[in-house]
Structures are given as C-alpha cells and as structure tokens.
Design a protein around this motif. Structure first.
Motif, short mmCIF file in Angstrom:
data_model
loop_
_atom_site.label_atom_id
_atom_site.label_comp_id
_atom_site.label_asym_id
_atom_site.label_seq_id
_atom_site.Cartn_x
_atom_site.Cartn_y
_atom_site.Cartn_z
N ALA A 147 0.83 -1.21 0.00
CA ALA A 147 0.00 0.00 0.00
C ALA A 147 0.87 1.26 0.00
O ALA A 147 0.60 2.22 -0.73
N LYS A 148 1.91 1.23 0.80
CA LYS A 148 2.79 2.39 0.90
C LYS A 148 3.47 2.65 -0.44
O LYS A 148 3.53 3.78 -0.92
N LYS A 149 3.98 1.58 -1.03
CA LYS A 149 4.69 1.69 -2.30
C LYS A 149 3.80 2.29 -3.39
O LYS A 149 4.28 3.05 -4.24
N HIS A 150 2.52 1.95 -3.38
CA HIS A 150 1.62 2.39 -4.45
C HIS A 150 0.67 3.50 -3.99
O HIS A 150 -0.30 3.81 -4.69
N ASN A 151 0.92 4.03 -2.81
CA ASN A 151 0.10 5.12 -2.28
C ASN A 151 -1.38 4.75 -2.18
O ASN A 151 -2.26 5.48 -2.64
N LEU A 152 -1.66 3.61 -1.58
CA LEU A 152 -3.03 3.14 -1.42
C LEU A 152 -3.44 3.19 0.04
O LEU A 152 -2.60 3.10 0.92
N LYS A 153 -4.74 3.34 0.27
CA LYS A 153 -5.26 3.25 1.63
C LYS A 153 -5.48 1.78 1.98
O LYS A 153 -5.67 0.94 1.10
N VAL A 154 -5.49 1.50 3.29
CA VAL A 154 -5.81 0.15 3.75
C VAL A 154 -6.96 0.22 4.75
O VAL A 154 -6.93 1.03 5.68
N ILE A 155 -7.97 -0.60 4.50
CA ILE A 155 -9.13 -0.68 5.40
C ILE A 155 -9.21 -2.12 5.89
O ILE A 155 -9.34 -3.04 5.09
N GLU A 156 -9.12 -2.32 7.20
CA GLU A 156 -9.27 -3.68 7.74
C GLU A 156 -10.75 -4.00 7.90
O GLU A 156 -11.46 -3.28 8.60
N ASP A 157 -11.19 -5.10 7.29
CA ASP A 157 -12.49 -5.65 7.65
C ASP A 157 -12.22 -6.56 8.84
O ASP A 157 -11.82 -7.72 8.69
N ALA A 158 -12.44 -5.98 10.04
CA ALA A 158 -12.13 -6.70 11.28
C ALA A 158 -13.40 -7.26 11.93
O ALA A 158 -13.42 -7.55 13.12
N CYS A 159 -14.44 -7.43 11.12
CA CYS A 159 -15.75 -7.83 11.66
C CYS A 159 -15.72 -9.16 12.40
O CYS A 159 -16.55 -9.40 13.27
N GLN A 160 -14.74 -10.02 12.06
CA GLN A 160 -14.70 -11.33 12.73
C GLN A 160 -13.57 -11.41 13.76
O GLN A 160 -13.30 -12.49 14.27
N ALA A 161 -12.93 -10.28 14.05
CA ALA A 161 -11.64 -10.42 14.73
C ALA A 161 -11.43 -9.51 15.93
O ALA A 161 -10.30 -9.19 16.29
N ILE A 162 -12.50 -9.11 16.61
CA ILE A 162 -12.34 -8.26 17.79
C ILE A 162 -11.44 -8.95 18.83
O ILE A 162 -11.67 -10.11 19.19
N GLY A 163 -10.43 -8.24 19.27
CA GLY A 163 -9.55 -8.79 20.32
C GLY A 163 -8.35 -9.54 19.78
O GLY A 163 -7.47 -9.92 20.55
N GLY A 164 -8.30 -9.76 18.47
CA GLY A 164 -7.18 -10.50 17.88
C GLY A 164 -5.92 -9.65 17.83
O GLY A 164 -5.97 -8.42 17.91
N LYS A 165 -4.78 -10.32 17.71
CA LYS A 165 -3.49 -9.62 17.68
C LYS A 165 -2.66 -10.06 16.49
O LYS A 165 -2.78 -11.20 16.01
N TYR A 166 -1.80 -9.14 16.04
CA TYR A 166 -0.84 -9.43 14.97
C TYR A 166 0.49 -8.84 15.39
O TYR A 166 0.58 -7.63 15.60
N LYS A 167 1.48 -9.69 15.55
CA LYS A 167 2.80 -9.23 16.02
C LYS A 167 2.67 -8.35 17.26
O LYS A 167 3.26 -7.27 17.35
N GLY A 168 1.82 -8.76 18.17
CA GLY A 168 1.64 -8.05 19.42
C GLY A 168 0.74 -6.83 19.34
O GLY A 168 0.41 -6.23 20.36
N LYS A 169 0.33 -6.45 18.12
CA LYS A 169 -0.52 -5.26 17.98
C LYS A 169 -1.97 -5.66 17.78
O LYS A 169 -2.28 -6.69 17.17
N SER A 170 -2.88 -4.81 18.28
CA SER A 170 -4.30 -5.11 18.18
C SER A 170 -4.81 -5.02 16.75
O SER A 170 -4.49 -4.06 16.04
N ILE A 171 -5.62 -5.97 16.38
CA ILE A 171 -6.36 -5.86 15.12
C ILE A 171 -7.25 -4.62 15.22
O ILE A 171 -7.85 -4.37 16.26
N GLY A 172 -7.26 -3.83 14.18
CA GLY A 172 -8.00 -2.57 14.20
C GLY A 172 -7.05 -1.38 14.27
O GLY A 172 -7.46 -0.24 14.03
N THR A 173 -5.77 -1.66 14.60
CA THR A 173 -4.79 -0.56 14.65
C THR A 173 -3.76 -0.73 13.54
O THR A 173 -2.72 -0.09 13.55
#
Ligand SMILES: *Cc1c(COP(=O)(O)O)cnc(C)c1O
Length: 394
Positions: A147-173
């Motif tokens: 996204a950064k390379k091509h100047n695109l936005k990123v929107i997480e569809d986190a509808c199924q993932a409240i409370g989940g983590k990725y590399k220690g960071k919260s889904i949604g952030t």
C-alpha cells in the motif's frame, strides 16, 4: 445431545442480570438515540482497541461503507479485496460505486495472499481491504508495504476479529481505518445489529461522524470544511454535537450521508459485554487447542495459526475431502456445523459482470468445497466438547 453452532441463550444466561438491568435503564431513561451510553461505549471501545477515534454505526456493513466514503473512495475507483469472505466486504465497495477486485487466498490461513496483490493494481486502485477471516489476522506488514509503495489506503475488515493480535498489535490498529460488526453471532455481539469504525485519523473520524447522521450539524459542517479546504471556525452547538434529539443544528445539512447509528440500548448491552470479551476469546482459544490436539491424527485438516498471530476463533474451521457425508453424520449425532463459504465472491451471480470464471481463484474454490465450522463458542461445556470430538472421530 444437541449442540448448536452458536448458543446465544447460553451467553445471555451467563450475564442476564447485568443485561436486564442496563436494558431497563435505557428504556426508563427514554434516551434511545445517541447519548451517554453511545458516547461512553465509543470511548471504551477506542481504548480497548487502542485507537484515537471510534464511531459507532448501525451495522458492520455500514461501517465499511462509511469508512470507504470517509477515505474519499467512490465511482471509478477500484478496491482490492479477498474473494473468500462474507459478501458484505465486497458489497460495501460496490455500494460506494467502486469496483471490488478480487484476490485469491492462502491455502493455510484462508486470508488474502499478499503475493498476488500487486499484479491487480491499476491506475484506478485506491485501497486494499484485507479481511481477518475467522478471527486470524491477514499478513498486514506485507499488505501495508504494498500500500505504501503504491500510495493506497488500507481498510481492515475486522468484523470477525475483535480482540485479535498481529505481532503483538491489536487488530484494528493495523491500517488507516478498521471496521467491526456487533451482529449477535460475532465474538462481541449486541441484541440486534451494530457496528463501529475505528481510526487514528482526525479527518476521517470527522467525516465518518458526519456521514452517520445525514451529514448534518456541527460534525457535518466540520466535514464540509475539511472536504473543501475551508479553515473557518465551525459554529459550536449549544448542546453535545452528537445529541440528535434536541440539537438545533441538525436541520443544517452539508453532505449526503446516511442514517445509521448504534442504538443506545445496544451500546448499553455492548458496554456490559466488552468487559467479558478477553475472557470469552481466551475460552475460544482453549477449546480450539483441545480440538487441534484431539483431531490431529484424523484425516481432517485443522486450522493453521501463524506464529505472530493471536487469533480469536470467530469460527473453528476444519477441512474434509468428503464434507457432505461428514456433516450429515454429525447432524445425526446432534452436532451443528456451518459451511463458510460455499461460493467465493468472484463466482457469485451478482458479480458475473466483473467477468471472473471458475478456475480464476483456485485456492478459494478448492477451500469452498472442503471447509466447515464446528461449534467453538465460549459457553461450550467440557461434555459438549467431548461429544463433538467423539462424534467427528466416529
Ligand atoms: C459480519 C461481517 C460483516 C458485516 O457485518 P454486519 O454487521 O452483518 O453488517 C462484514 N464483513 C465480514 C467479514 C463479516 O463477517
């Protein structure tokens, strides 16, 4: 023994006293739209996820639609997303007039395959919308890098993932904007429809707040000024800008928006349930662990968890060569199952004009014939879990 795929009555019974009390409080307060419970829930939710802004709306689909609109995505634009998801993901893209561009998934995680994204980027591509399917994070580092390379936005569809983590960071952030659903069967569900948008971006938050209530009032004016590069001060509402009942500014409109709010009663219910979500997710992980261990020597394929992910098992997904007969036998033994998802989105009738054909997304098509969910809700008893395992093994 009859075991449903999800048991909302059991969940209600576990916290009935609190739910009854807050529901009655809202009813007797006669404050049904916006107000304290909504504002407080938004604060508590933002804090829980670890973001600056949370804007509640009527459902998860509207959250996605408003997130896209708040980022300025619309007619003529393309948004890259996964083909193996619930329809609302792509529907939201179509609803703002943009075109969903589908990408196949990874066989082990069911999530969008980052290595196939770049070849789908055109001059019209504006954003990537990954889905954290079944509660496990998509590969956000890879996605954000593209996204950064091509100047695109990123929107997480986190509808199924409240409370989940990725590399220690919260889904949604992990992106510009993220969306959650509070549909009753989601890990954090209300007693009806509900959804929320989260972001650290002040501008996106202001536009989203305006869009959920007819683009009117103080929020509408602020959003209008932002969108038109006007720097003048906005007239301060005498009451809270989110007060939609006694707010004189609500009859001044600045954007074409929506009417999509989280009911006060739902917000009150969600405030109760938010306190339990970590415990409930932990219980789901525990049950998933028992399934993994007990089913590893069968012919079924158990879910793959990436080392840097902490999933929340919205669904526990197994794969079988002979899904139909297995599901029929489980039904006879009283074990409910569900098929997620029987038709990948690129093959849905509604999208036939996009020109995809069978064979275009081989992994998603392969999975669509094999995957199924077994019960993994936190209220399952030990006895029920044992019955499920025993039934599958038989
Ligand atoms: C549930 C869900 C939605 C939509 O949520 P609603 O609240 O039902 O509108 C969107 N995307 C995914 C992946 C979902 O699971």
């Amino acid at each position: 023994m009859n075991i449903p795929l999800i048991d909302l009555k059991a969940q209600y019974n576990s916290i009935a006293e609190d739910l009854d009390r807050v529901t009655k409080e809202v009813l007797s307060s006669a404050n049904y739209i916006m107000g304290k419970n909504v504002t407080e829930f938004e604060k508590e939710f933002a804090e829980y996820v670890g973001v600056k802004h949370a804007i509640s709306v009527g459902n998860g689909t509207d959250a996605l639609v408003i997130a896209l609109k708040s980022l300025g995505i619309g007619k003529g634009d393309e948004v890259i997303t996964t083909t193996f998801t619930f329809f609302a993901t792509a529907e939201s893209i179509s609803a703002v007039g943009a075109k969903p561009v589908f990408v196949d998934v990874e066989k082990d995680t069911f999530n969008i395959d980052p290595s196939q994204i770049e070849s789908k980027i055109t001059k019209n591509t504006k954003a990537i919308m990954p889905v954290h399917i079944f509660g496990q994070s998509a590969k956000m580092d890879e996605i954000n890098e593209i996204a950064k390379k091509h100047n695109l936005k990123v929107i997480e569809d986190a509808c199924q993932a409240i409370g989940g983590k990725y590399k220690g960071k919260s889904i949604g952030t992990l992106s510009d904007v993220a969306c959650f659903s509070f549909f009753p069967t989601k890990n954090l569900g209300c007693a009806g429809d509900g959804g929320i948008i989260v972001t650290d971006n002040d501008e996106v938050a202001t536009i989203a707040r305006a869009l959920r209530t007819h683009g009117s009032g103080e929020n509408g004016q602020k959003a209008y000024n932002l969108l038109n590069n006007i720097t003048e001060e906005v007239e301060k509402a005498s009451s809270d800008a989110n007060d939609t009942v006694y707010n004189p500014l609500k009859y001044y409109n600045y954007l074409i928006g929506f009417n999509t709010r989280l009911d006060a009663i739902q917000a009150a219910i969600l405030r109760v349930k938010l306190k339990h979500i970590d415990k409930w997710n932990e219980k789901r992980r525990e049950i998933a662990g028992i399934y993994n261990e007990s089913l590893k020597d069968t012919e079924l394929v158990t879910p793959t968890v990436l080392g840097d992910c902490s999933p929340v098992y919205h669904m526990y997904i197994l794969q079988s060569e002979d899904r139909e007969s297995l599901l029929n036998k489980l039904k006879e033994k009283g074990v409910a199952t569900g098929v997620y998802y029987p038709v990948p989105l690129h093959l849905q009738k509604v999208y036939k004009d996009l020109g995809y054909k069978e064979g275009d997304m081989p992994v998603a098509e392969y999975l669509s014939h094999r995957t199924f969910a077994i019960p993994v809700y936190p209220e399952l008893t030990e006895e029920q879990v044992e019955h499920i395992i025993k039934s599958i093994k038989e």
